[in-house]
Design a protein around this motif. Sequence first.
Motif, PDB file in Angstrom:
ATOM      1  N   GLY A  42       0.726  -1.220   0.058  1.00  0.00           N
ATOM      2  CA  GLY A  42       0.035   0.026  -0.096  1.00  0.00           C
ATOM      3  C   GLY A  42       0.860   1.285   0.013  1.00  0.00           C
ATOM      4  O   GLY A  42       0.324   2.349   0.067  1.00  0.00           O
ATOM      5  N   VAL A  43       2.106   1.200   0.083  1.00  0.00           N
ATOM      6  CA  VAL A  43       2.795   2.623  -0.089  1.00  0.00           C
ATOM      7  C   VAL A  43       3.624   2.455  -1.442  1.00  0.00           C
ATOM      8  O   VAL A  43       3.833   1.570  -2.021  1.00  0.00           O
ATOM      9  N   PRO A  44       4.210   3.535  -1.657  1.00  0.00           N
ATOM     10  CA  PRO A  44       4.858   3.509  -2.861  1.00  0.00           C
ATOM     11  C   PRO A  44       5.992   3.052  -2.702  1.00  0.00           C
ATOM     12  O   PRO A  44       6.864   2.997  -1.840  1.00  0.00           O
ATOM     13  N   PHE A  45       6.551   2.334  -4.111  1.00  0.00           N
ATOM     14  CA  PHE A  45       7.651   1.440  -4.041  1.00  0.00           C
ATOM     15  C   PHE A  45       8.883   2.019  -3.301  1.00  0.00           C
ATOM     16  O   PHE A  45       9.517   1.129  -2.475  1.00  0.00           O
ATOM     17  N   PRO A  46       9.224   3.320  -3.478  1.00  0.00           N
ATOM     18  CA  PRO A  46      10.461   3.912  -2.826  1.00  0.00           C
ATOM     19  C   PRO A  46      10.351   3.786  -1.218  1.00  0.00           C
ATOM     20  O   PRO A  46      11.494   3.814  -0.466  1.00  0.00           O
ATOM     21  N   ALA A  47       9.117   3.782  -0.930  1.00  0.00           N
ATOM     22  CA  ALA A  47       9.005   3.784   0.768  1.00  0.00           C
ATOM     23  C   ALA A  47       8.691   2.797   1.365  1.00  0.00           C
ATOM     24  O   ALA A  47       8.762   2.684   2.531  1.00  0.00           O
ATOM     25  N   CYS A  48       8.779   1.482   0.285  1.00  0.00           N
ATOM     26  CA  CYS A  48       8.472   0.240   1.201  1.00  0.00           C
ATOM     27  C   CYS A  48       9.836  -0.279   1.462  1.00  0.00           C
ATOM     28  O   CYS A  48      10.767  -0.236   1.009  1.00  0.00           O
ATOM     29  N   ALA A  49       9.616  -0.331   2.960  1.00  0.00           N
ATOM     30  CA  ALA A  49      11.034  -1.122   3.486  1.00  0.00           C
ATOM     31  C   ALA A  49      11.322  -2.520   3.082  1.00  0.00           C
ATOM     32  O   ALA A  49      12.628  -2.540   3.137  1.00  0.00           O
ATOM     33  N   PHE A  50      10.657  -3.265   2.792  1.00  0.00           N
ATOM     34  CA  PHE A  50      10.844  -4.366   2.276  1.00  0.00           C
ATOM     35  C   PHE A  50      11.820  -4.397   0.887  1.00  0.00           C
ATOM     36  O   PHE A  50      12.801  -4.953   0.810  1.00  0.00           O
TER      37      PHE A  50
END
Length: 300
Positions: free
Chosen positions: A57-65
């Motif tokens: 649910g978060v933008p790709f650059p913000a995804c910790a994984f």
Amino acid sequence: MTDRATTTRVIYLGGLGRSGTTLLERLLGELPGVAALGEVVHLWERGVLAEELCGCGVPFPACAFWRQVGERAFGGWTSWLAEQVLALRRRVDRTRRIARIGHRDLAEYARAYQLIYDATGARVVIDSSKHASLACCLVTSGVDVCVVHMVRDPRAVAHSWSRTVERPEDGRPMTRWGPARTAMHWTAQNAALELLAGRGACVTTVRYEDLLAAPERTLKVLAHELGLGAGPEFPFVKGRTAWLGPSHTVSGNPMRFHVGRVELRRDDSWVRGLPDGDRRLVNALTWPLRARYGYWGSAA
Ligand SMILES: [Zn+2]
């Protein structure tokens, strides 16, 4: 890279879009030690460059994984890296080039995917990129990959591609195809995946209709074939209901965003919704592969 003991096993879901690969990916991705990555082939354009939403649910650059995967694999995601891989993709990852791919470019291209798979830290990853051409690139390059070839009645697939579906990522409509185009893509993708099986690659076939008719039994048989444990259990599947947790799928069908309860029901809307002329056209264009998969009558 070549040490199989330290590399991640890859389950690659192949088949034409709208065949149930996203649902199968989400279900297998609930197993312990298995990470569902979505359609990794689109990571470069949609994730890195367009910064679209991850399945969580978060933008790709913000995804910790994905940030961690990028740092481990490449020292971080950059537009330059994405452009490089996209250029390689244009040279080697094409269905029509399956039989003749340059070795140097191919190794470099497949290495980008191997680095991503390994950087997840998962024992097994699922890549639902679907395209037979990427499956071929990975197999030919020696990636430890097993392909699950998912098929669905081409008339149902044609009906699905004719409908207007909004992309949750940006609200724009998903690509629509007419019945002839869908039928030709259906034949091309399935024939290419059959070719891969004929070359001795690890390929197992699953019908969308069988998965929805008996979800738990089909998943157990498949998981056993894929070596996902001696007797993998699916406590999150009860009859025709499944419960899904969040996932970090980088791209794919809108269903990748679904969290919680999901009803496992076969979508047979094509039986009433696909016009007779379109049905006859799809029937003619998908023969004889359609018969090979058991799609004979008015409904499978
Ligand atoms: Zn995520």
